[in-house]
Design a protein around this motif. Structure first.
Motif, PDB file in Angstrom:
ATOM      1  N   GLU A   1     118.011 -14.691  79.849  1.00 33.26           N
ATOM      2  CA  GLU A   1     119.395 -14.249  80.057  1.00 33.26           C
ATOM      3  C   GLU A   1     120.334 -15.331  79.567  1.00 33.26           C
ATOM      4  OE1 GLU A   1     120.353 -12.662  83.968  1.00 33.26           O
ATOM      5  OE2 GLU A   1     118.219 -12.395  84.363  1.00 33.26           O
ATOM      6  N   GLY A   2     121.473 -14.906  79.057  1.00 29.70           N
ATOM      7  CA  GLY A   2     122.425 -15.870  78.524  1.00 29.70           C
ATOM      8  C   GLY A   2     123.556 -16.157  79.499  1.00 29.70           C
ATOM      9  N   ASN A   3     123.767 -17.435  79.781  1.00 28.66           N
ATOM     10  CA  ASN A   3     124.992 -17.840  80.456  1.00 28.66           C
ATOM     11  C   ASN A   3     125.741 -18.719  79.452  1.00 28.66           C
ATOM     12  OD1 ASN A   3     122.652 -19.374  80.886  1.00 28.66           O
ATOM     13  ND2 ASN A   3     123.400 -20.347  82.734  1.00 28.66           N
ATOM     14  N   SER A   4     126.653 -18.061  78.748  1.00 33.26           N
ATOM     15  CA  SER A   4     127.243 -18.582  77.520  1.00 33.26           C
ATOM     16  C   SER A   4     127.799 -19.989  77.621  1.00 33.26           C
ATOM     17  CB  SER A   4     128.340 -17.629  77.029  1.00 33.26           C
ATOM     18  OG  SER A   4     127.796 -16.357  76.802  1.00 33.26           O
ATOM     19  N   GLU A   5     128.534 -20.298  78.697  1.00 34.28           N
ATOM     20  CA  GLU A   5     129.185 -21.608  78.763  1.00 34.28           C
ATOM     21  C   GLU A   5     128.171 -22.739  78.774  1.00 34.28           C
ATOM     22  OE1 GLU A   5     133.069 -22.460  80.752  1.00 34.28           O
ATOM     23  OE2 GLU A   5     132.522 -20.671  81.873  1.00 34.28           O
ATOM     24  N   HIS A   6     127.116 -22.606  79.597  1.00 35.25           N
ATOM     25  CA  HIS A   6     126.085 -23.637  79.638  1.00 35.25           C
ATOM     26  C   HIS A   6     125.463 -23.830  78.258  1.00 35.25           C
ATOM     27  CE1 HIS A   6     126.134 -23.012  84.060  1.00 35.25           C
ATOM     28  NE2 HIS A   6     125.652 -24.243  84.109  1.00 35.25           N
ATOM     29  N   ILE A   7     125.119 -22.722  77.629  1.00 35.85           N
ATOM     30  CA  ILE A   7     124.464 -22.783  76.326  1.00 35.85           C
ATOM     31  C   ILE A   7     125.392 -23.370  75.274  1.00 35.85           C
ATOM     32  CG2 ILE A   7     123.499 -21.390  74.453  1.00 35.85           C
ATOM     33  CD1 ILE A   7     122.340 -19.528  76.581  1.00 35.85           C
ATOM     34  N   GLU A   8     126.646 -22.932  75.270  1.00 35.14           N
ATOM     35  CA  GLU A   8     127.591 -23.415  74.269  1.00 35.14           C
ATOM     36  C   GLU A   8     127.848 -24.910  74.421  1.00 35.14           C
ATOM     37  OE1 GLU A   8     128.797 -22.071  71.586  1.00 35.14           O
ATOM     38  OE2 GLU A   8     127.616 -20.294  72.014  1.00 35.14           O
ATOM     39  N   TYR A   9     127.989 -25.385  75.677  1.00 35.00           N
ATOM     40  CA  TYR A   9     128.233 -26.812  75.882  1.00 35.00           C
ATOM     41  C   TYR A   9     127.085 -27.649  75.337  1.00 35.00           C
ATOM     42  CZ  TYR A   9     132.370 -26.086  78.785  1.00 35.00           C
ATOM     43  OH  TYR A   9     133.618 -25.749  79.236  1.00 35.00           O
ATOM     44  N   LEU A  10     125.841 -27.188  75.540  1.00 36.33           N
ATOM     45  CA  LEU A  10     124.700 -27.939  75.044  1.00 36.33           C
ATOM     46  C   LEU A  10     124.586 -27.829  73.519  1.00 36.33           C
ATOM     47  CD1 LEU A  10     122.029 -27.294  77.805  1.00 36.33           C
ATOM     48  CD2 LEU A  10     122.982 -29.486  77.134  1.00 36.33           C
ATOM     49  N   MET A  11     124.926 -26.670  72.964  1.00 39.66           N
ATOM     50  CA  MET A  11     124.873 -26.516  71.514  1.00 39.66           C
ATOM     51  C   MET A  11     125.936 -27.367  70.829  1.00 39.66           C
ATOM     52  SD  MET A  11     123.974 -22.573  70.597  1.00 39.66           S
ATOM     53  CE  MET A  11     123.735 -22.981  68.879  1.00 39.66           C
ATOM     54  N   LEU A  12     127.058 -27.581  71.515  1.00 41.22           N
ATOM     55  CA  LEU A  12     128.145 -28.351  70.930  1.00 41.22           C
ATOM     56  C   LEU A  12     127.882 -29.852  70.983  1.00 41.22           C
ATOM     57  CD1 LEU A  12     131.251 -26.405  72.293  1.00 41.22           C
ATOM     58  CD2 LEU A  12     130.369 -26.419  69.961  1.00 41.22           C
ATOM     59  N   ASP A  13     126.896 -30.270  71.796  1.00 42.98           N
ATOM     60  CA  ASP A  13     126.567 -31.685  71.904  1.00 42.98           C
ATOM     61  C   ASP A  13     125.629 -32.064  70.756  1.00 42.98           C
ATOM     62  OD1 ASP A  13     125.905 -34.249  72.547  1.00 42.98           O
ATOM     63  OD2 ASP A  13     125.274 -33.823  74.608  1.00 42.98           O
ATOM     64  N   GLU A  14     126.209 -32.624  69.705  1.00 44.34           N
ATOM     65  CA  GLU A  14     125.423 -32.919  68.507  1.00 44.34           C
ATOM     66  C   GLU A  14     124.366 -33.985  68.754  1.00 44.34           C
ATOM     67  OE1 GLU A  14     127.978 -33.431  64.983  1.00 44.34           O
ATOM     68  OE2 GLU A  14     129.607 -32.718  66.248  1.00 44.34           O
ATOM     69  N   GLU A  15     124.586 -34.843  69.739  1.00 45.98           N
ATOM     70  CA  GLU A  15     123.666 -35.945  69.990  1.00 45.98           C
ATOM     71  C   GLU A  15     122.511 -35.553  70.904  1.00 45.98           C
ATOM     72  OE1 GLU A  15     124.140 -38.671  68.269  1.00 45.98           O
ATOM     73  OE2 GLU A  15     125.937 -37.724  67.438  1.00 45.98           O
ATOM     74  N   SER A  16     122.616 -34.420  71.567  1.00 51.70           N
ATOM     75  CA  SER A  16     121.585 -34.030  72.522  1.00 51.70           C
ATOM     76  C   SER A  16     120.293 -33.645  71.810  1.00 51.70           C
ATOM     77  CB  SER A  16     122.063 -32.848  73.376  1.00 51.70           C
ATOM     78  OG  SER A  16     121.005 -32.408  74.233  1.00 51.70           O
ATOM     79  N   PRO A  17     119.133 -34.129  72.312  1.00 53.93           N
ATOM     80  CA  PRO A  17     117.853 -33.735  71.723  1.00 53.93           C
ATOM     81  C   PRO A  17     117.354 -32.406  72.284  1.00 53.93           C
ATOM     82  CG  PRO A  17     117.461 -35.279  73.500  1.00 53.93           C
ATOM     83  CD  PRO A  17     118.974 -35.115  73.393  1.00 53.93           C
ATOM     84  N   ILE A  18     118.189 -31.751  73.107  1.00 49.39           N
ATOM     85  CA  ILE A  18     117.784 -30.517  73.775  1.00 49.39           C
ATOM     86  C   ILE A  18     118.677 -29.362  73.334  1.00 49.39           C
ATOM     87  CG2 ILE A  18     117.505 -29.355  76.005  1.00 49.39           C
ATOM     88  CD1 ILE A  18     117.014 -32.130  77.232  1.00 49.39           C
ATOM     89  N   LYS A  19     118.065 -28.281  72.902  1.00 46.05           N
ATOM     90  CA  LYS A  19     118.769 -27.065  72.533  1.00 46.05           C
ATOM     91  C   LYS A  19     118.423 -25.972  73.539  1.00 46.05           C
ATOM     92  CE  LYS A  19     119.942 -29.260  68.809  1.00 46.05           C
ATOM     93  NZ  LYS A  19     121.308 -29.834  68.694  1.00 46.05           N
ATOM     94  N   VAL A  20     119.367 -25.085  73.779  1.00 45.35           N
ATOM     95  CA  VAL A  20     119.147 -23.960  74.688  1.00 45.35           C
ATOM     96  C   VAL A  20     119.499 -22.677  73.954  1.00 45.35           C
ATOM     97  CG1 VAL A  20     119.742 -22.906  76.905  1.00 45.35           C
ATOM     98  CG2 VAL A  20     119.733 -25.392  76.682  1.00 45.35           C
ATOM     99  N   ALA A  21     118.670 -21.653  74.109  1.00 42.18           N
ATOM    100  CA  ALA A  21     118.928 -20.390  73.440  1.00 42.18           C
ATOM    101  C   ALA A  21     118.459 -19.236  74.315  1.00 42.18           C
ATOM    102  CB  ALA A  21     118.225 -20.340  72.089  1.00 42.18           C
ATOM    103  N   GLN A  22     118.992 -18.065  74.020  1.00 43.23           N
ATOM    104  CA  GLN A  22     118.565 -16.847  74.702  1.00 43.23           C
ATOM    105  C   GLN A  22     117.603 -16.092  73.798  1.00 43.23           C
ATOM    106  OE1 GLN A  22     121.766 -14.147  75.612  1.00 43.23           O
ATOM    107  NE2 GLN A  22     120.435 -12.663  76.629  1.00 43.23           N
ATOM    108  N   TYR A  23     116.595 -15.477  74.403  1.00 42.60           N
ATOM    109  CA  TYR A  23     115.711 -14.627  73.609  1.00 42.60           C
ATOM    110  C   TYR A  23     115.857 -13.182  74.060  1.00 42.60           C
ATOM    111  CZ  TYR A  23     112.486 -14.962  77.655  1.00 42.60           C
ATOM    112  OH  TYR A  23     111.921 -14.926  78.915  1.00 42.60           O
ATOM    113  N   TYR A  24     115.701 -12.278  73.102  1.00 42.14           N
ATOM    114  CA  TYR A  24     115.805 -10.849  73.356  1.00 42.14           C
ATOM    115  C   TYR A  24     114.441 -10.200  73.118  1.00 42.14           C
ATOM    116  CZ  TYR A  24     120.910 -11.428  72.990  1.00 42.14           C
ATOM    117  OH  TYR A  24     122.214 -11.815  73.161  1.00 42.14           O
TER     118      TYR A  24
END
Length: 252
Positions: free
Chosen positions: A197-220
């Motif tokens: 399930e997608g909780n957009s704000e959490h995912i977007e904040y992590l995607m916007l962090d260019e230095e983070s070694p962790i990515k978060v995504a939703q699968y369908y």
């Protein structure tokens, strides 16, 4: 641009003409050249809005152009060109109700399809990778290696929405892999947390962090409505670009 076009068939070019966004067109051309997409795969990538789902689409236009130039000149990929905000796993054949273990098994049973959705440079390394820390055995769901990025990719599968605790758990895995499994000449490992399930704000904040070694995504596990998905992606891209604009104003 001409050199790339000579490597694409007329069918490729005809599909490309339907892509209105100039940066998206350049993205599809370079990725097609790099990953040797067939015309069918090329059409599938465009139809599934691959560019809009990649992290790079959320960057300022000048950053996107610079990254695509690196691909064009040096075949150099960055994580933002590889990782996405959402993945389509509809061909796994999962029932309406499933567990994380069911998902993992389905992925391995359909590993060829899974890797096709993820990208051609992913290679499978391990499942349920043992991560021993302080006498406790943790288990990483899936471990891959990306040849172009030259780094291990840890994948953790989750049901439901992203929780901040998942980030800490993944960071533990990455530090272990960095110390014990990283080979000479490789970049530091990167992690992908896949949530159902997608909780957009959490995912977007992590995607916007260019230095983070962790990515978060939703699968369908079922293909979403194309129009609604397009609206969602365009909204996320607009929010991200505004974030960068305000950041640049603040730095000035």
């Amino acid at each position: 641009m001409y050199a790339v076009r000579t490597q694409l068939s007329w069918t490729h070019l005809r599909s490309l003409m339907a892509v209105e966004n100039g940066l998206a067109r350049q993205f599809y051309m370079e990725m097609c050249r790099l990953e040797h997409w067939s015309t069918r795969t090329f059409d599938e990538k465009i139809e599934s809005q691959l560019f809009e789902r990649t992290a790079i689409s959320r960057r300022p236009d000048d950053v996107i152009k610079a990254e695509l130039e690196k691909v064009k000149e040096n075949n150099e990929l960055q994580p933002d060109l590889v990782f996405r905000s959402s993945y389509f796993l509809d061909l796994l054949g999962l029932p309406e109700v499933f567990s994380e273990s069911d998902l993992e098994t389905a992925i391995l049973n359909q590993i060829q399809y899974f890797l096709k959705e993820f990208g051609s440079d992913f290679a499978f390394v391990d499942r349920q990778k043992r991560i021993p820390v302080d006498g406790i055995d943790y288990r990483l769901d899936l471990l891959f290696y990306h040849r172009s990025l030259r780094r291990l990719v840890a994948v953790d599968l989750k049901l439901g929405k992203f929780k901040p605790a998942y980030e800490g758990q993944m960071l533990l895995y990455l530090r272990y892999l960095n110390r014990h499994d990283r080979k000479h000449g490789e970049e530091s490992p990167i992690g992908l947390i896949l949530c159902s399930e997608g909780n957009s704000e959490h995912i977007e904040y992590l995607m916007l962090d260019e230095e983070s070694p962790i990515k978060v995504a939703q699968y369908y596990t079922e293909l979403p409505d194309k129009k609604l998905l397009s609206e969602k992606l365009q909204r996320a891209i607009a929010i991200a670009k505004e974030h960068y604009r305000l950041k640049e104003i603040g730095e000035d």
